[in-house]
Scaffold this motif. Structure first.
Motif, PDB file in Angstrom:
ATOM      1  N   GLU A  26      57.514  96.416 104.592  1.00  0.00           N
ATOM      2  CA  GLU A  26      57.697  97.304 105.743  1.00  0.00           C
ATOM      3  C   GLU A  26      56.416  97.707 106.433  1.00  0.00           C
ATOM      4  O   GLU A  26      55.158  97.648 105.632  1.00  0.00           O
ATOM      5  CB  GLU A  26      58.285  98.679 105.371  1.00  0.00           C
ATOM      6  N   SER A  27      56.286  97.982 107.648  1.00  0.00           N
ATOM      7  CA  SER A  27      54.930  98.245 108.062  1.00  0.00           C
ATOM      8  C   SER A  27      54.723  99.712 107.805  1.00  0.00           C
ATOM      9  O   SER A  27      55.335 100.726 107.387  1.00  0.00           O
ATOM     10  CB  SER A  27      55.085  98.567 109.968  1.00  0.00           C
ATOM     11  N   SER A  28      53.164 100.023 107.714  1.00  0.00           N
ATOM     12  CA  SER A  28      52.723 101.367 107.355  1.00  0.00           C
ATOM     13  C   SER A  28      52.863 102.475 108.447  1.00  0.00           C
ATOM     14  O   SER A  28      52.535 103.611 108.179  1.00  0.00           O
ATOM     15  CB  SER A  28      51.350 101.284 106.816  1.00  0.00           C
ATOM     16  N   LEU A  29      53.348 102.105 109.590  1.00  0.00           N
ATOM     17  CA  LEU A  29      53.461 102.942 110.805  1.00  0.00           C
ATOM     18  C   LEU A  29      54.555 103.977 110.548  1.00  0.00           C
ATOM     19  O   LEU A  29      55.710 103.818 110.517  1.00  0.00           O
ATOM     20  CB  LEU A  29      53.463 102.273 112.089  1.00  0.00           C
ATOM     21  N   GLY A  30      54.080 105.274 110.200  1.00  0.00           N
ATOM     22  CA  GLY A  30      55.216 106.285 110.098  1.00  0.00           C
ATOM     23  C   GLY A  30      55.782 106.766 111.346  1.00  0.00           C
ATOM     24  O   GLY A  30      57.141 106.984 111.472  1.00  0.00           O
ATOM     25  N   LEU A  31      54.847 106.911 112.481  1.00  0.00           N
ATOM     26  CA  LEU A  31      55.373 107.409 113.726  1.00  0.00           C
ATOM     27  C   LEU A  31      54.471 106.757 114.687  1.00  0.00           C
ATOM     28  O   LEU A  31      53.271 106.713 114.623  1.00  0.00           O
ATOM     29  CB  LEU A  31      55.326 108.986 113.815  1.00  0.00           C
ATOM     30  N   LYS A  32      55.106 106.251 115.933  1.00  0.00           N
ATOM     31  CA  LYS A  32      54.480 105.503 116.876  1.00  0.00           C
ATOM     32  C   LYS A  32      53.423 106.402 117.651  1.00  0.00           C
ATOM     33  O   LYS A  32      54.006 107.722 117.660  1.00  0.00           O
ATOM     34  CB  LYS A  32      55.538 104.952 117.742  1.00  0.00           C
ATOM     35  N   ALA A  33      52.699 105.976 118.226  1.00  0.00           N
ATOM     36  CA  ALA A  33      51.664 106.899 119.092  1.00  0.00           C
ATOM     37  C   ALA A  33      52.278 107.183 120.261  1.00  0.00           C
ATOM     38  O   ALA A  33      53.114 106.935 121.060  1.00  0.00           O
ATOM     39  CB  ALA A  33      50.548 105.781 119.709  1.00  0.00           C
ATOM     40  N   ASN A  38      66.050 105.588 111.786  1.00  0.00           N
ATOM     41  CA  ASN A  38      65.880 104.804 112.929  1.00  0.00           C
ATOM     42  C   ASN A  38      65.305 103.715 112.341  1.00  0.00           C
ATOM     43  O   ASN A  38      63.969 103.626 111.749  1.00  0.00           O
ATOM     44  CB  ASN A  38      64.917 105.986 113.775  1.00  0.00           C
ATOM     45  N   LYS A  39      65.690 102.529 112.982  1.00  0.00           N
ATOM     46  CA  LYS A  39      65.106 101.199 112.462  1.00  0.00           C
ATOM     47  C   LYS A  39      63.771 101.046 112.921  1.00  0.00           C
ATOM     48  O   LYS A  39      62.876 100.219 112.479  1.00  0.00           O
ATOM     49  CB  LYS A  39      65.832 100.057 112.855  1.00  0.00           C
ATOM     50  N   ASP A  40      63.419 101.544 114.304  1.00  0.00           N
ATOM     51  CA  ASP A  40      61.870 101.479 114.745  1.00  0.00           C
ATOM     52  C   ASP A  40      60.928 102.378 114.009  1.00  0.00           C
ATOM     53  O   ASP A  40      59.661 101.877 113.933  1.00  0.00           O
ATOM     54  CB  ASP A  40      61.832 102.061 116.160  1.00  0.00           C
ATOM     55  N   VAL A  41      61.251 103.321 113.330  1.00  0.00           N
ATOM     56  CA  VAL A  41      60.666 104.309 112.462  1.00  0.00           C
ATOM     57  C   VAL A  41      61.017 104.567 111.266  1.00  0.00           C
ATOM     58  O   VAL A  41      61.520 105.679 110.798  1.00  0.00           O
ATOM     59  CB  VAL A  41      59.868 105.425 113.322  1.00  0.00           C
ATOM     60  N   PRO A  42      61.346 103.637 110.209  1.00  0.00           N
ATOM     61  CA  PRO A  42      62.254 103.972 109.103  1.00  0.00           C
ATOM     62  C   PRO A  42      61.517 104.940 108.095  1.00  0.00           C
ATOM     63  O   PRO A  42      62.429 105.453 107.275  1.00  0.00           O
ATOM     64  CB  PRO A  42      62.659 102.477 108.683  1.00  0.00           C
ATOM     65  N   LEU A  43      60.437 104.978 108.403  1.00  0.00           N
ATOM     66  CA  LEU A  43      59.820 105.865 107.165  1.00  0.00           C
ATOM     67  C   LEU A  43      59.915 107.343 107.438  1.00  0.00           C
ATOM     68  O   LEU A  43      59.633 108.295 106.622  1.00  0.00           O
ATOM     69  CB  LEU A  43      58.376 105.586 107.028  1.00  0.00           C
ATOM     70  N   TYR A  44      60.535 107.737 108.745  1.00  0.00           N
ATOM     71  CA  TYR A  44      60.345 109.196 109.119  1.00  0.00           C
ATOM     72  C   TYR A  44      61.715 109.683 109.224  1.00  0.00           C
ATOM     73  O   TYR A  44      62.787 108.946 109.492  1.00  0.00           O
ATOM     74  CB  TYR A  44      59.768 109.154 110.769  1.00  0.00           C
TER      75      TYR A  44
END
Length: 334
Positions: free
Chosen positions: A197-204, A113-119
């Protein structure tokens, strides 16, 4: 890691702290409340300890919507086996993981998922079927350790829900409430971000289900938002599990429990593995607020609803992700 115990009234709390935090001196970080569920097999109903713990569970869910449960029923060997198995699972080829097609929405493979690529995540509804799907020739260690892990966390979930209903004087609904739900274990991997990349793994977000028990490895990254909109970093002590009320439990109690926002932020260069046992209403069952939770001072906030129909509603692009999706779906108009 070091664990220190302290008493408040009749309930023993265990503060799961790291050595790094102990060295911070006067700079004390925000922490989630922690309730001791060790020796859970001897926690008998009607005892002083049961009643005091029961009251604290309800109060903490009302104020925070979550807490850290100190739970030592999962041995070091089992915990190590589970997390080692997760690395083995997520190292499988993508085409193998994509076979985890859900029987229900959101219960299968999620990733790329391009919005949460780390997950990246997989849902396990039936342990044996899932194991055979991922390893056609078998993987008994994965199957046995995951199944044992689920059984022990199910015991914790049922104890806490029993306490909540008891504190609200809703004991007569206990069998109905337990029959309303089933479980899915979601296993999750968060890779370290690249420099760009952003460090955000999963959005709130707040969970939509009834209740969630989360367990993360030593990498950590889970942050929970309190009522003052401050973010609290969850501890990573091996025996600490983060328990959160979902929005469906908030509805069932007519707004009596908070469903906290939480997110994952990645730091460092290691992969984060976590597991979440999700207590979810069964499709076709009706979630309905007990009449005892409704009066003139607390008017009904949500109409009865079928969770399966809500999930289909929520999966539509215009409704996902939407922080007020359940209110939009079944809220009572003011």
């Amino acid at each position: 890691m070091s664990d220190t115990e302290y008493d408040i009234g009749l309930v023993t709390f265990v503060k799961c702290t790291s050595q790094k935090e102990n060295q911070m001196g006067s700079q004390t970080p925000l922490e989630l409340p922690t309730i001791d569920f060790s020796n859970i097999k001897n926690l008998n109903q009607g005892t002083t300890v049961w009643d005091s713990t029961k009251a604290q569970v309800l109060k903490t869910f009302q104020d925070y919507g979550c807490f850290e449960a100190y739970f030592d029923e999962i041995s070091d060997d089992l915990r190590n086996s589970v997390f080692a198995s997760l690395k083995q699972l997520f190292d499988l080829p993508l085409e193998t993981k994509l076979q985890n097609i859900p029987g229900k929405f959101f219960n299968g493979y999620i990733g790329q998922n391009k919005d949460v690529p780390l997950y990246e995540s997989l849902g396990i509804e039936d342990t044996r079927s899932f194991t055979h799907l991922m390893w056609p020739h078998g993987n008994p260690e994965f199957c046995n350790s995951i199944q044992s892990y689920i059984e022990k966390l199910t015991q914790l979930d049922q104890t806490m829900r029993m306490m909540i209903l008891g504190s609200l004087n809703l004991d007569k609904y206990l069998d109905e409430h337990m029959e309303l739900t089933s479980y899915v274990l979601r296993v999750m991997s968060y890779r370290a971000p690249e420099k760009h990349e952003s460090s955000l793994g999963l959005k709130a977000h707040a969970d939509k289900n009834m209740m969630t028990i989360l367990h993360q490895n030593e990498v950590g990254g889970l942050e929970v938002q309190n009522g003052d909109e401050e973010r609290i970093k969850a501890n990573v002590s091996p025996n600490c599990f983060v328990v959160m009320a979902g929005e469906t439990f908030n509805i069932w109690t007519n707004g009596g429990l908070r469903a906290p926002l939480h997110r994952v932020v990645m730091h460092g260069e290691e992969t984060r593995f976590s597991l979440g046992l999700f207590t979810t209403p069964k499709w076709g069952k009706i979630v309905k607020t007990p009449q005892e939770m409704v009066d003139e001072a607390h008017p009904l906030l949500f109409k009865p609803f079928d969770y399966g129909k809500f999930v289909k509603f929520y999966s539509k692009k215009e409704n996902f992700p939407h922080e007020s999706a359940l209110k939009k779906f079944c809220g009572v108009s003011s």
